[in-house]
Design a protein around this motif. Structure first.
Motif, PDB file in Angstrom:
ATOM      1  N   LEU A   1       0.830  -1.191   0.000  1.00  0.00           N
ATOM      2  CA  LEU A   1       0.000   0.000   0.000  1.00  0.00           C
ATOM      3  C   LEU A   1       0.867   1.245   0.000  1.00  0.00           C
ATOM      4  CD1 LEU A   1      -2.826   1.337   0.319  1.00  0.00           C
ATOM      5  CD2 LEU A   1      -2.453   1.226   2.797  1.00  0.00           C
ATOM      6  N   ASN A   2       0.596   2.154  -0.910  1.00  0.00           N
ATOM      7  CA  ASN A   2       1.287   3.437  -0.952  1.00  0.00           C
ATOM      8  C   ASN A   2       0.516   4.430  -0.093  1.00  0.00           C
ATOM      9  OD1 ASN A   2       2.029   6.175  -1.851  1.00  0.00           O
ATOM     10  ND2 ASN A   2       3.244   5.110  -3.391  1.00  0.00           N
ATOM     11  N   TYR A   3       1.135   4.889   1.004  1.00  0.00           N
ATOM     12  CA  TYR A   3       0.451   5.779   1.931  1.00  0.00           C
ATOM     13  C   TYR A   3       0.190   7.154   1.328  1.00  0.00           C
ATOM     14  CZ  TYR A   3       0.426   3.087   6.297  1.00  0.00           C
ATOM     15  OH  TYR A   3       0.150   2.188   7.280  1.00  0.00           O
ATOM     16  N   GLY A   4       0.966   7.524   0.339  1.00  0.00           N
ATOM     17  CA  GLY A   4       0.770   8.828  -0.266  1.00  0.00           C
ATOM     18  C   GLY A   4      -0.400   8.867  -1.223  1.00  0.00           C
ATOM     19  N   THR A   5      -0.534   7.825  -2.049  1.00  0.00           N
ATOM     20  CA  THR A   5      -1.560   7.815  -3.090  1.00  0.00           C
ATOM     21  C   THR A   5      -2.762   6.951  -2.740  1.00  0.00           C
ATOM     22  OG1 THR A   5      -0.605   5.907  -4.238  1.00  0.00           O
ATOM     23  CG2 THR A   5       0.250   8.090  -4.817  1.00  0.00           C
ATOM     24  N   GLY A   6      -2.596   6.020  -1.809  1.00  0.00           N
ATOM     25  CA  GLY A   6      -3.657   5.067  -1.497  1.00  0.00           C
ATOM     26  C   GLY A   6      -3.722   3.905  -2.456  1.00  0.00           C
TER      27      GLY A   6
ATOM     28  N   VAL B   1      -5.649   4.248   7.018  1.00  0.00           N
ATOM     29  CA  VAL B   1      -4.474   4.851   6.396  1.00  0.00           C
ATOM     30  C   VAL B   1      -4.710   5.144   4.916  1.00  0.00           C
ATOM     31  CG1 VAL B   1      -2.817   3.853   8.015  1.00  0.00           C
ATOM     32  CG2 VAL B   1      -3.461   2.565   5.961  1.00  0.00           C
ATOM     33  N   ASN B   2      -5.733   4.530   4.335  1.00  0.00           N
ATOM     34  CA  ASN B   2      -6.051   4.775   2.923  1.00  0.00           C
ATOM     35  C   ASN B   2      -7.554   4.876   2.662  1.00  0.00           C
ATOM     36  OD1 ASN B   2      -6.363   1.902   3.407  1.00  0.00           O
ATOM     37  ND2 ASN B   2      -6.554   1.678   1.191  1.00  0.00           N
ATOM     38  N   GLU B   3      -8.356   4.543   3.671  1.00  0.00           N
ATOM     39  CA  GLU B   3      -9.813   4.631   3.563  1.00  0.00           C
ATOM     40  C   GLU B   3     -10.362   4.823   4.979  1.00  0.00           C
ATOM     41  OE1 GLU B   3     -12.057   2.143   4.757  1.00  0.00           O
ATOM     42  OE2 GLU B   3     -10.353   1.205   5.754  1.00  0.00           O
ATOM     43  N   PRO B   4     -11.594   5.324   5.127  1.00  0.00           N
ATOM     44  CA  PRO B   4     -12.060   5.773   6.442  1.00  0.00           C
ATOM     45  C   PRO B   4     -12.695   4.724   7.335  1.00  0.00           C
ATOM     46  CG  PRO B   4     -13.655   6.366   4.766  1.00  0.00           C
ATOM     47  CD  PRO B   4     -12.490   5.745   4.036  1.00  0.00           C
TER      48      PRO B   4
ATOM     49  N   PHE C   1      -8.470  11.219  11.876  1.00  0.00           N
ATOM     50  CA  PHE C   1      -7.674  10.402  10.971  1.00  0.00           C
ATOM     51  C   PHE C   1      -6.193  10.759  10.990  1.00  0.00           C
ATOM     52  CE2 PHE C   1     -11.865  10.613   8.642  1.00  0.00           C
ATOM     53  CZ  PHE C   1     -12.259   9.325   8.972  1.00  0.00           C
ATOM     54  N   ALA C   2      -5.375   9.755  10.695  1.00  0.00           N
ATOM     55  CA  ALA C   2      -3.951   9.996  10.427  1.00  0.00           C
ATOM     56  C   ALA C   2      -3.841  10.796   9.132  1.00  0.00           C
ATOM     57  CB  ALA C   2      -3.213   8.668  10.293  1.00  0.00           C
ATOM     58  N   GLN C   3      -2.973  11.794   9.124  1.00  0.00           N
ATOM     59  CA  GLN C   3      -2.931  12.773   8.047  1.00  0.00           C
ATOM     60  C   GLN C   3      -1.949  12.369   6.957  1.00  0.00           C
ATOM     61  OE1 GLN C   3      -4.425  16.016  11.279  1.00  0.00           O
ATOM     62  NE2 GLN C   3      -2.509  16.491  10.268  1.00  0.00           N
ATOM     63  N   TYR C   4      -2.343  11.321   6.195  1.00  0.00           N
ATOM     64  CA  TYR C   4      -1.585  10.869   5.041  1.00  0.00           C
ATOM     65  C   TYR C   4      -2.233  11.403   3.773  1.00  0.00           C
ATOM     66  CZ  TYR C   4       0.554   7.525   8.233  1.00  0.00           C
ATOM     67  OH  TYR C   4       1.223   6.942   9.279  1.00  0.00           O
ATOM     68  N   GLY C   5      -1.438  11.432   2.694  1.00  0.00           N
ATOM     69  CA  GLY C   5      -1.968  11.888   1.424  1.00  0.00           C
ATOM     70  C   GLY C   5      -3.173  11.088   0.976  1.00  0.00           C
ATOM     71  N   SER C   6      -3.154   9.779   1.234  1.00  0.00           N
ATOM     72  CA  SER C   6      -4.257   8.920   0.816  1.00  0.00           C
ATOM     73  C   SER C   6      -5.538   9.188   1.604  1.00  0.00           C
ATOM     74  CB  SER C   6      -3.862   7.454   0.950  1.00  0.00           C
ATOM     75  OG  SER C   6      -3.376   7.181   2.258  1.00  0.00           O
TER      76      SER C   6
END
Length: 577
Positions: free
Chosen positions: A71-76, A456-459, A340-345
């Protein structure tokens, strides 16, 4: 901070690490990457990751065992690794995974669908193997089948659009790891030590002890042979237990370590003063990268007066998140804007919440807080504390004493509440009591933790932890630490209905951000927990021998090098000439 360890002492650590493999091959320091290991390897000759207590962050899942996806945390995005792709059905209860052609175990045997089916069935058929990943597979998978040598189908017990990222995508820390059938077949999966181990990764096991593990590059790695990816440049990887912050600081400052575990801001600045080649995620404050588990104040909504949403909201308005950042975290983090954790995704969901007016301020609003408290019938007495019916407004805040971060944060919060007229007291308890008794059984008024951790990539992973289905009475264990607030009632039910709808939607559904904002109105109004600040890891990375480390400006993924995605980090490292 003063780096007092002598160069001779820390050199002995590195010498001990390298001497165990000296007979295998002689590798120069400039061809070696040395990673900090923050724990002892209890059984250096046990690589059965299914069994309790067997760790894998000493290089096993960073260099030897590769994941299906990352999983890419920046793009999701769920980026293929051992797999080349996947397809789900319309009801999200069936997923077909295509494996990459040409993958081999380091002994030359082919990696294929047989290995995947065999390993998953080991988890399904052996309840005595108790790793978290195996238990999750048992809970979610009805059956697994081989379609052909490079195709596997998973049939789930219930729809789950997050199945692949949860189990095979290194969502947080690791993933369900596939084992070689030709070695594990006929073994007892609960007792088999799997030593010496093999994997599909570009490094093979060389040696290990309780304080180190050494891995050497396999120049016959399948990825280079098939054109998937070039061989990584480091010839050797060493994972070395340093014994604490002072030792790791000295090692990395003197170029005897390349990536270190978490340090304080003061320590990092001392390291960088001594060695300007040492960098972090950010080049300046807050330095640190965000951890998935943002910090928050848990509230028991069954205990008066905190059973009042207005009183909980008032506490949130009193809290000065900037002060927590600056005092408790020494500036190494940022205030939370949402749960939420503040990642780009996560940006689409955070932005939706903020656009709807439910984002958090990093500064207090004491006037608004006072209005809410006074609206509940409280008035300040001569000592400056709120009082009603002869009772002074007070609160005990339980905090895990295992970390100064925890206790220091709650000291700051307690002081803020006290200044605002609420007698607040920090109640430190030891780690086992905190996690074993206080939080799960609801024996607290407020406590400091991070129980929204997951998204980290969805809520849904975080929001789903506060639905009414997990409400139990105080004194009963909250399932999976979910809804320890015991939040219930019409608002919680309305929230739960929306979150249940989010759960059904596939990843990337364009309507989900709006649903998140719709559900968040109930969190904002009722405040069953209060987000505080982002959790952070300040990880020193040394560019003396190696560049290409992940940073905010080189954001191919996050920098947590004890996770299963570290394959990406190692492949991005470039030797300094």
């Amino acid at each position: 901070m003063t780096l007092r360890r002598t160069l001779l002492t820390v050199s002995a650590l590195v010498l001990a690490a390298t001497s165990g493999a000296a007979l295998a091959q002689d590798v120069a320091r400039e061809d070696t990457v040395i990673f900090d290991l923050d724990r002892t390897i209890k059984d250096p000759e046990n690589f059965n990751w299914f069994t309790p207590g067997t760790k894998r962050m000493h290089g096993a899942h960073q260099a030897m065992w590769e994941p299906l996806f990352i999983l890419n945390y920046g793009t999701g995005e769920l980026e293929p690794w051992l797999a080349s792709g996947f397809e789900g059905n319309e009801t999200n209860d069936e997923f077909t995974v295509t494996l990459r052609e040409g993958v081999e175990w380091s002994d030359g045997e082919a990696f294929n669908a047989d290995d995947v089916v065999f390993t998953v069935n080991m988890a399904l058929e052996n309840e005595e193997i108790s790793s978290r990943e195996a238990a999750t597979i048992r809970a979610q998978v009805a059956s697994v089948e081989k379609i052909d040598d490079l195709t596997v189908r998973f049939n789930l017990n219930a729809p789950n659009p997050r199945f692949l990222v949860e189990n095979f995508g290194v969502r947080i820390f690791g993933s369900f790891l596939i084992m070689p059938e030709h070695i594990w077949a006929g073994q007892d999966p609960a007792t088999f030590a799997f030593f010496p181990p093999i994997g599909t990764g570009p490094y093979t096991y060389t040696s290990s002890a309780t304080n180190r593990a050494i891995w050497d590059r396999n120049d016959d790695w399948w990825g280079a042979k098939t054109g998937f990816m070039d061989l990584p440049e480091p010839l050797r990887l060493i994972f070395l237990e340093t014994g604490g912050e002072e030792s790791r600081a000295q090692l990395i400052a003197t170029n005897q370590m390349d990536a270190a575990q978490n340090v304080s801001v003061g320590t990092f600045e001392a390291i960088r003063f001594q060695n300007p080649n040492v960098i972090a995620w950010y080049s300046d404050y807050p330095y640190a990268a965000a951890d998935p588990c943002a910090r928050q104040l848990e509230i028991n909504t069954t205990v008066a007066p905190w059973d009042s949403a207005a009183m909980r909201k008032a506490v949130s308005l009193i809290i000065d998140r900037n002060q927590i950042v600056n005092v408790a975290a020494e500036g190494a983090t940022v205030a939370s804007e949402t749960m939420f954790a503040q990642y780009g995704s996560m940006a689409p969901f955070i932005d939706a919440v903020k656009a709807a007016g439910f984002g958090l301020s990093d500064e207090p609003d004491l006037e608004a807080a006072a209005a809410l408290i006074e609206g509940e019938g409280w008035a300040k007495n001569g000592d400056g504390f709120y009082e009603k019916d002869g009772e002074v407004l007070s609160v005990d805040i339980h905090v895990n004493s295992a970390s100064t971060e925890y206790t220091r944060t709650i000291d700051v919060v307690a002081e803020q509440l006290t200044r605002a007229g609420i007698q607040a007291r920090s109640v430190p308890v030891e780690n086992g009591v905190f996690w074993g008794e206080v939080l799960p059984f609801g024996t607290f008024e407020m406590s400091y933790s991070w129980l929204s951790c997951g998204s980290v990539n969805e809520p849904w992973a975080s929001m789903g932890r506060y639905t009414v289905k997990d409400v139990v009475p105080v004194g009963e264990r909250s399932p999976g630490f979910n809804n320890t607030a015991r939040w219930d009632g019409p608002a919680a039910e309305a929230y739960s209905a929306i979150v249940d709808e989010i759960a059904k939607r596939p990843l990337g559904d364009p309507e989900v951000p709006e649903l998140v904002a719709e559900a968040y109105q109930y969190l904002d109004a009722e405040m069953p927990f209060i987000p505080l600040v982002q959790s952070a890891k300040l990880l020193p990375m040394n560019t003396t021998y190696w560049t290409g480390w992940p940073t905010s400006e080189n954001y191919y993924n996050h920098p947590f090098f004890w996770w299963n995605h570290t394959h990406q980090i190692i492949h991005n490292l470039e030797k300094v000439e």
